[in-house]
Design a protein around this motif. Structure first.
Motif, PDB file in Angstrom:
ATOM      1  N   MET A  25       0.856  -1.161   0.000  1.00  0.00           N
ATOM      2  CA  MET A  25       0.000   0.000   0.000  1.00  0.00           C
ATOM      3  C   MET A  25       0.909   1.233   0.000  1.00  0.00           C
ATOM      4  O   MET A  25       1.797   1.360   0.823  1.00  0.00           O
ATOM      5  CB  MET A  25      -0.897  -0.030   1.245  1.00  0.00           C
ATOM      6  CG  MET A  25      -1.893   1.094   1.278  1.00  0.00           C
ATOM      7  SD  MET A  25      -2.962   1.128   2.727  1.00  0.00           S
ATOM      8  CE  MET A  25      -3.896  -0.341   2.550  1.00  0.00           C
ATOM      9  N   SER A  26       0.651   2.108  -0.908  1.00  0.00           N
ATOM     10  CA  SER A  26       1.500   3.295  -1.024  1.00  0.00           C
ATOM     11  C   SER A  26       1.110   4.335   0.022  1.00  0.00           C
ATOM     12  O   SER A  26       0.052   4.272   0.644  1.00  0.00           O
ATOM     13  CB  SER A  26       1.379   3.880  -2.425  1.00  0.00           C
ATOM     14  OG  SER A  26       0.094   4.459  -2.581  1.00  0.00           O
ATOM     15  N   PHE A  27       1.983   5.289   0.176  1.00  0.00           N
ATOM     16  CA  PHE A  27       1.767   6.349   1.155  1.00  0.00           C
ATOM     17  C   PHE A  27       0.511   7.160   0.823  1.00  0.00           C
ATOM     18  O   PHE A  27      -0.264   7.513   1.719  1.00  0.00           O
ATOM     19  CB  PHE A  27       3.007   7.252   1.186  1.00  0.00           C
ATOM     20  CG  PHE A  27       2.937   8.327   2.218  1.00  0.00           C
ATOM     21  CD1 PHE A  27       3.037   8.024   3.559  1.00  0.00           C
ATOM     22  CD2 PHE A  27       2.768   9.659   1.850  1.00  0.00           C
ATOM     23  CE1 PHE A  27       2.974   9.013   4.521  1.00  0.00           C
ATOM     24  CE2 PHE A  27       2.703  10.649   2.798  1.00  0.00           C
ATOM     25  CZ  PHE A  27       2.809  10.324   4.142  1.00  0.00           C
ATOM     26  N   ALA A  28       0.284   7.447  -0.446  1.00  0.00           N
ATOM     27  CA  ALA A  28      -0.896   8.224  -0.857  1.00  0.00           C
ATOM     28  C   ALA A  28      -2.178   7.450  -0.560  1.00  0.00           C
ATOM     29  O   ALA A  28      -3.174   8.039  -0.103  1.00  0.00           O
ATOM     30  CB  ALA A  28      -0.799   8.566  -2.337  1.00  0.00           C
ATOM     31  N   THR A  29      -2.164   6.167  -0.807  1.00  0.00           N
ATOM     32  CA  THR A  29      -3.345   5.341  -0.524  1.00  0.00           C
ATOM     33  C   THR A  29      -3.623   5.310   0.973  1.00  0.00           C
ATOM     34  O   THR A  29      -4.777   5.405   1.397  1.00  0.00           O
ATOM     35  CB  THR A  29      -3.132   3.910  -1.058  1.00  0.00           C
ATOM     36  OG1 THR A  29      -2.756   3.980  -2.425  1.00  0.00           O
ATOM     37  CG2 THR A  29      -4.368   3.077  -0.908  1.00  0.00           C
ATOM     38  N   TRP A  30      -2.573   5.187   1.744  1.00  0.00           N
ATOM     39  CA  TRP A  30      -2.736   5.160   3.199  1.00  0.00           C
ATOM     40  C   TRP A  30      -3.316   6.481   3.704  1.00  0.00           C
ATOM     41  O   TRP A  30      -4.222   6.491   4.526  1.00  0.00           O
ATOM     42  CB  TRP A  30      -1.397   4.859   3.862  1.00  0.00           C
ATOM     43  CG  TRP A  30      -1.492   4.855   5.359  1.00  0.00           C
ATOM     44  CD1 TRP A  30      -1.005   5.783   6.210  1.00  0.00           C
ATOM     45  CD2 TRP A  30      -2.154   3.881   6.160  1.00  0.00           C
ATOM     46  NE1 TRP A  30      -1.301   5.451   7.495  1.00  0.00           N
ATOM     47  CE2 TRP A  30      -2.020   4.276   7.499  1.00  0.00           C
ATOM     48  CE3 TRP A  30      -2.844   2.711   5.877  1.00  0.00           C
ATOM     49  CZ2 TRP A  30      -2.545   3.558   8.547  1.00  0.00           C
ATOM     50  CZ3 TRP A  30      -3.362   1.982   6.935  1.00  0.00           C
ATOM     51  CH2 TRP A  30      -3.212   2.402   8.249  1.00  0.00           C
ATOM     52  N   ARG A  31      -2.810   7.594   3.204  1.00  0.00           N
ATOM     53  CA  ARG A  31      -3.328   8.911   3.607  1.00  0.00           C
ATOM     54  C   ARG A  31      -4.798   9.057   3.209  1.00  0.00           C
ATOM     55  O   ARG A  31      -5.601   9.583   3.979  1.00  0.00           O
ATOM     56  CB  ARG A  31      -2.495  10.020   2.998  1.00  0.00           C
ATOM     57  CG  ARG A  31      -1.129  10.170   3.653  1.00  0.00           C
ATOM     58  CD  ARG A  31      -0.355  11.335   3.067  1.00  0.00           C
ATOM     59  NE  ARG A  31      -1.061  12.595   3.193  1.00  0.00           N
ATOM     60  CZ  ARG A  31      -0.886  13.468   4.183  1.00  0.00           C
ATOM     61  NH1 ARG A  31      -0.004  13.208   5.110  1.00  0.00           N
ATOM     62  NH2 ARG A  31      -1.574  14.580   4.224  1.00  0.00           N
TER      63      ARG A  31
END
Length: 123
Positions: A1-7
């Motif tokens: 999971m990428s940082f943007a998806t997590w945010r």
């Protein structure tokens, strides 16, 4: 999971109560239902299979099963009679196992010796 998806996920769960409960259901209930289904499919209550497995068990496995059954019966009997079982816990912490016979009284586990032994090197 990428940082943007997590945010995005964190912001959506913070801002939308319905999204939070949907996500929580997806993460908790759905895996629980899948796990329960897998357990039901893989759990066999076939008496013939159980009898065959018991018949082909190794002697040491049968012996350990009997010993564990006797220990459990003994422990449950002590609990039923409301006997003090703290010495069992102390022995377990020390890596020991206490077994009791109905006619035998186990003394409390002795406290470790508080004396300190010192050794001196010979010169």
């Amino acid at each position: 999971m990428s940082f943007a998806t997590w945010r995005w996920l964190v912001m959506k769960t913070r801002d939308s109560r319905s999204f939070f409960f949907t996500f929580a259901t997806f993460c908790g209930v759905i895996p629980g239902i899948i796990g329960y289904g897998v357990m039901q499919v893989t759990n066999s209550t076939n008496p013939e299979l159980e009898a065959r497995l018991r018949k082909s068990a190794r002697p040491d496995t049968v012996m350990m099963g009997k010993v564990n059954q006797e220990r459990l019966a003994e422990y449950l009997g002590e609990l039923k009679q409301k006997q003090d079982t703290n010495d069992r816990y102390v022995a377990a912490l020390r890596g020991e196992t206490l077994t009791r016979k109905p006619y035998q009284r186990i003394q409390p586990v002795p406290k470790p010796d508080d004396t300190v032994t010192t050794t001196t090197k010979a010169q």
